[in-house]
Design a protein around this motif. Structure first.
Motif, mmCIF file in Angstrom:
data_model
loop_
_atom_site.group_PDB
_atom_site.id
_atom_site.type_symbol
_atom_site.label_atom_id
_atom_site.label_comp_id
_atom_site.label_asym_id
_atom_site.label_seq_id
_atom_site.Cartn_x
_atom_site.Cartn_y
_atom_site.Cartn_z
ATOM 1 N N ALA A 159 0.833 -1.205 0.000
ATOM 2 C CA ALA A 159 0.000 0.000 0.000
ATOM 3 C C ALA A 159 0.866 1.253 0.000
ATOM 4 N N LYS A 160 1.942 1.259 0.785
ATOM 5 C CA LYS A 160 2.847 2.409 0.815
ATOM 6 C C LYS A 160 3.546 2.584 -0.538
ATOM 7 N N ILE B 95 2.396 1.773 -3.450
ATOM 8 C CA ILE B 95 1.424 2.325 -4.396
ATOM 9 C C ILE B 95 1.230 3.818 -4.139
ATOM 10 N N GLU B 96 1.166 4.217 -2.877
ATOM 11 C CA GLU B 96 0.995 5.641 -2.549
ATOM 12 C C GLU B 96 2.154 6.469 -3.092
ATOM 13 N N GLN C 263 1.953 6.618 -6.799
ATOM 14 C CA GLN C 263 0.823 7.445 -7.203
ATOM 15 C C GLN C 263 1.197 8.916 -7.128
ATOM 16 N N ARG D 219 -8.546 -4.887 1.320
ATOM 17 C CA ARG D 219 -7.709 -3.691 1.461
ATOM 18 C C ARG D 219 -6.720 -3.567 0.297
ATOM 19 N N LEU D 220 -6.155 -4.695 -0.130
ATOM 20 C CA LEU D 220 -5.207 -4.665 -1.256
ATOM 21 C C LEU D 220 -5.880 -4.158 -2.532
ATOM 22 N N LYS E 213 -6.853 -0.469 -2.502
ATOM 23 C CA LYS E 213 -5.725 0.462 -2.658
ATOM 24 C C LYS E 213 -5.493 0.806 -4.120
ATOM 25 N N VAL E 214 -5.850 -0.095 -5.010
ATOM 26 C CA VAL E 214 -5.604 0.120 -6.437
ATOM 27 C C VAL E 214 -6.839 0.657 -7.156
ATOM 28 N N ALA F 80 -5.565 4.305 -7.871
ATOM 29 C CA ALA F 80 -4.193 4.208 -8.384
ATOM 30 C C ALA F 80 -4.148 3.677 -9.810
#
Length: 814
Positions: free
Chosen positions: A630-631, A633-634, A637, A696-697, A700-701, A708
């Motif tokens: 998740a981090k 991807i952030e 992004q 959650r995974l 996140k996208v 994302a």
């Protein structure tokens, strides 16, 4: 030396061979297996364009591997494309063969040929500069609109840091043995003969000429004689060929003809050499240039052919001794003109007709065939395309012309066939020879280096694995790091990132597009499987292949040769000895990487406590891996750019979570016999139960107001979604339906539906797939494979999940 034996030398990853004529069977039987067996897998052949057409028109057996294991392209020049160079490049040096041998059976193993070899390391020296000069010459011959050659050159250069910084020779230079050398190419206003003569100082005692072909009036020899004024000219003649113009010898002062008896036995002398002997040196010229004006030029002309020859300044008498000419150039070997047969000019090859018989360039990318018509093809829209197998037999396939194409690049959708199409033939107003089809995806797989120790160590972590575990992410991290170092020109990694091309198959500029922009211009996929993938040519695709094998998919796009098959078996050896591995894997059984002879012991209380601690640590590691993703991807992004590698990581992590999940809870007394030590995530009763971790995974996208997925960048050279992304989307669909189909308590089921149902709608809509695409085999086969592998352990009914997917397609995309 035996030329064909040297092809097996190791240490090189790329080769470029130039030739006038080509015999595909000779190249594929003599050269290709040896260089590929030695680890040289990025291979290119450049032949005279008209002779390439001649070979494809029946003068040679059709190639079996062209366009799939190597590229074969035609060089178009004003005269004949005649150089015979074989350049090999590796990470720690290069080598260059320069000579007279064509890529034919006669040239490689029949004729008497002359070939010399230059070898260099990473240090700056004379040989390296000559090799750099040859590389730059060959680079100038590349058509930037070719579907693969620019990529192959970039791939080669990215793995030869020494070549990127090497200085190119501009004239004669000194080699490490103290002799002088110069690479003389037909890319100058002055002819090769004039430049050769300029290097000779002092009186020329004798000029020795070996050439199979001559001018009808000996114009090139006359020009050399006028410039060098040798005391004697010795010409080695093959009396059986009738190729020497005996009636022109009267115009050459001081010429003596010698029989070839004892020189090369009965083989045809195809060698070309000039030796100007002085008191201080032998000045040698060997290479592709015959003693003709077209090859050597004269004092005022540069010659019409493209040629390549090497000049060497050697100690006096050395060239004659090395070539064994003393036993031939004797008084007893002299030949009188009257003994020669009249000049017999062989039938000319119909070059003009051949230049009009070339259909253009064909390439396959995924299920799209692109045709770039040759300039002489009038009204390309009037032609239909027929696909041929490697044998030349027609394939049962009807290429469908796609809309939005123009006369510069015409595109067709092709159907899957049992055999890969090797050639394309045109039907229309004019007749053309078949054209080789370049398979971009297949070549990206074939072009790779032998794995380094780093990569082998990474692959060893997968050895014996039958499940997706966190070790898979470590392997991907290592492969990505190697890949990134290669892209920056550092390190000794051997992964193969896809080279960035500035143009597509039609020579049009392309760029990176956002996912939404790409979708707006892409061609929908209706049925079957998408063949190409955005990871093509990258060792990171090993991870994709591993995931596909777990769910029963074959990720290869082309048959592989014996060496490739062995490598694949080694890379993906599952290490199990069970008779029914597929059923055992579906049941979640664990396999040891190697058989063990130690007896199984009953677990005591302490062992049970250790297992509990290991399970908790594994659960913590899984949750942390999801948080780290998740981090990641952030951060990506924020920079506005996600790549296909990020979505391969998402797919891997989703499958890792599925492998670590089970259908029950951790409540006391609930210990089913089929639960393995890997299954640490319960279905409910835990804030990190597997439905929540999966949700959650995916959120996140795909979730939220700024998903994302919109930051994913795709190369506009693709006209369809790549297969690796479709596999990821299918995995996401399956995981969401698994969350909804799981056997949950009523209260937990309500909570999960509240979170997953709106997310599922966002995923279906934000992938922008049509209903037909969502129900195509490229999606459903992945979902079916996921069910076979994971449904039972998660307590899910595969049929119910499949029905839920079809229902979602109908409801969300009516």
């Amino acid at each position: 030396m035996r030329l064909y034996e040297r092809f097996a030398d190791k240490g090189y990853h790329s080769s470029i061979a130039t030739t006038f004529g080509i015999d595909f069977d000779a190249y594929e039987s003599i050269v290709l297996p040896r260089i590929r067996g030695a680890g040289c897998r990025n291979n290119m052949v450049l032949a005279d364009a008209r002779m390439l057409t001649h070979a494809l028109g029946g003068a040679s057996p059709l190639p079996r591997q062209a366009g799939r294991l190597y590229t074969a392209s035609g060089a178009q020049v004003a005269g004949l494309f005649h150089p015979k160079l074989f350049l090999q490049i590796g990470r720690h040096g290069g080598r260059l063969f320069i000579g007279s041998a064509n890529l034919t059976a006669a040239g490689l193993a029949g004729n008497l040929e002359l070939v010399t070899l230059l070898t260099s390391g990473v240090e700056d020296d004379g040989a390296q500069r000559l090799i750099a000069q040859a590389y730059r010459y060959l680079s100038s011959l590349i058509d930037p609109a070719d579907p693969m050659l620019p990529t192959q050159f970039e791939w080669m250069l990215a793995r030869a840091a020494w070549l990127r910084s090497a200085a190119s020779a501009e004239g004669p230079i000194e080699l490490c043995d103290g002799t002088r050398a110069a690479l003389l190419l037909s890319n100058s206003a002055e002819g090769i003969g004039t430049r050769f003569a300029r290097e000779i100082d002092g009186e020329v005692k004798r000029l020795i000429v070996i050439s199979p072909y001559w001018d009808e009036r000996l114009g090139a020899l006359s020009a050399l004689a006028e410039r060098l004024r040798p005391r004697e000219i010795a010409a080695l003649i093959d009396t059986d060929t009738g190729l020497f113009p005996r009636d022109a010898t009267g115009s050459i002062s001081g010429i003596t003809l010698y029989r070839r008896d004892g020189f090369g036995g009965s083989r045809f002398i195809h060698a070309k050499a000039l030796i100007a002997q002085t008191d201080t040196a032998d000045h040698l010229l060997i290479g592709s240039a015959n003693c003709t004006v077209a090859a050597l030029g004269t004092g005022n002309t540069s010659g019409s052919n493209s040629e390549a020859s090497l000049y060497r300044q050697l100690p006096p008498g050395r060239a004659v001794s090395e070539l064994g000419l003393e036993k031939v150039l004797t008084p007893e070997g002299r030949l009188e003109v009257e003994e020669l047969p009249p000049l017999h000019v062989e039938d000319d090859i119909p070059f003009d007709a051949l230049s009009q018989s070339h259909p253009g360039i064909f390439a396959v990318h995924g299920d799209t065939l692109s045709w770039r018509p040759a300039t002489h093809v009038g009204a390309p829209e009037a032609y239909e395309v027929e696909l041929l197998a490697a044998s030349g037999a027609p394939l049962v396939s009807n290429p469908t012309r796609l809309e939005g194409t123009d006369h510069r690049r015409i595109r067709f959708q092709i159907e899957a066939t049992d055999d890969l199409p090797a050639f394309a033939r045109l039907f229309g107003p004019q007749e053309f020879t078949p054209g080789i089809i370049t398979h971009v995806d297949a070549l990206q797989i074939a072009i790779r280096e032998t794995h380094s120790r780093q990569t082998e160590n990474a692959l060893a972590q997968l050895d014996g694995e039958t499940e997706a575990t966190l070790a898979l992410l470590e392997v991907q991290d290592l492969l990505e790091n190697i890949e990134d170092r290669d892209a920056d020109g550092h390190g000794e990694g051997v992964s193969i990132p896809k080279a960035r091309k500035e143009t597509d198959e039609g020579g049009q500029k392309h760029r990176q597009l956002s996912y939404d922009d790409f979708i707006a211009g892409r061609r929908p996929h209706q049925s079957g499987h998408v063949q190409h993938n955005s990871l093509g040519g990258s060792d990171v695709s090993i991870v994709r292949g591993f995931l596909n094998r777990i769910v029963g998919l074959n990720s290869l796009v082309t048959p592989v040769d014996e060496n490739d098959e062995d490598a694949l078996k080694a890379a993906f050896d599952l290490g199990d000895e069970t008779q029914n591995a597929e059923a055992a894997m579906a049941a979640g059984e664990e396999f040891a990487a190697r058989p063990t002879s130690r007896p199984v012991q009953d677990e005591g209380e302490e062992e049970q406590r250790r297992n509990a601690r290991r399970a908790k640590a594994t659960k913590d590691q899984l949750v942390k891996a999801a948080a780290d993703f998740a981090k990641r991807i952030e951060l990506k992004q924020e920079s506005g750019s996600l790549s296909s590698r990020d979505f391969l990581r998402l797919r891997a992590l989703l499958m890792i979570i599925c492998a670590a999940s089970w259908r029950g809870t951790d409540k006391a007394g609930e210990k089913p016999k089929d639960r393995t030590s890997l299954q640490v995530l319960p279905v409910e009763g835990d804030p990190n139960s597997w439905p929540y971790v999966l949700g959650r995974l995916i959120f996140k996208v795909f979730g939220g107001s700024k998903p994302a997925i919109r930051c994913l960048k795709l190369d506009s050279v693709h006209d369809q979604l790549p297969a690796d992304l479709l596999e990821c989307w299918a995995t996401c669909f399956w995981c969401m339906h698994a969350c909804l189909c799981a056997r949950l308590s009523p209260g937990e089921s309500t909570k999960i539906q509240r979170h997953i149902l709106p997310l599922m709608e966002q995923v279906y809509r934000r992938t922008h797939l049509s209903k037909d695409e969502l129900l195509a085999a490229s999606i459903t086969d992945v979902m079916d494979g996921m069910s076979i592998q994971y449904a039972d352990r998660l307590g899910i009914d595969p049929e119910a999940l499949s029905r839920a997917h079809r229902s979602a397609c109908e409801r969300i995309l009516p």
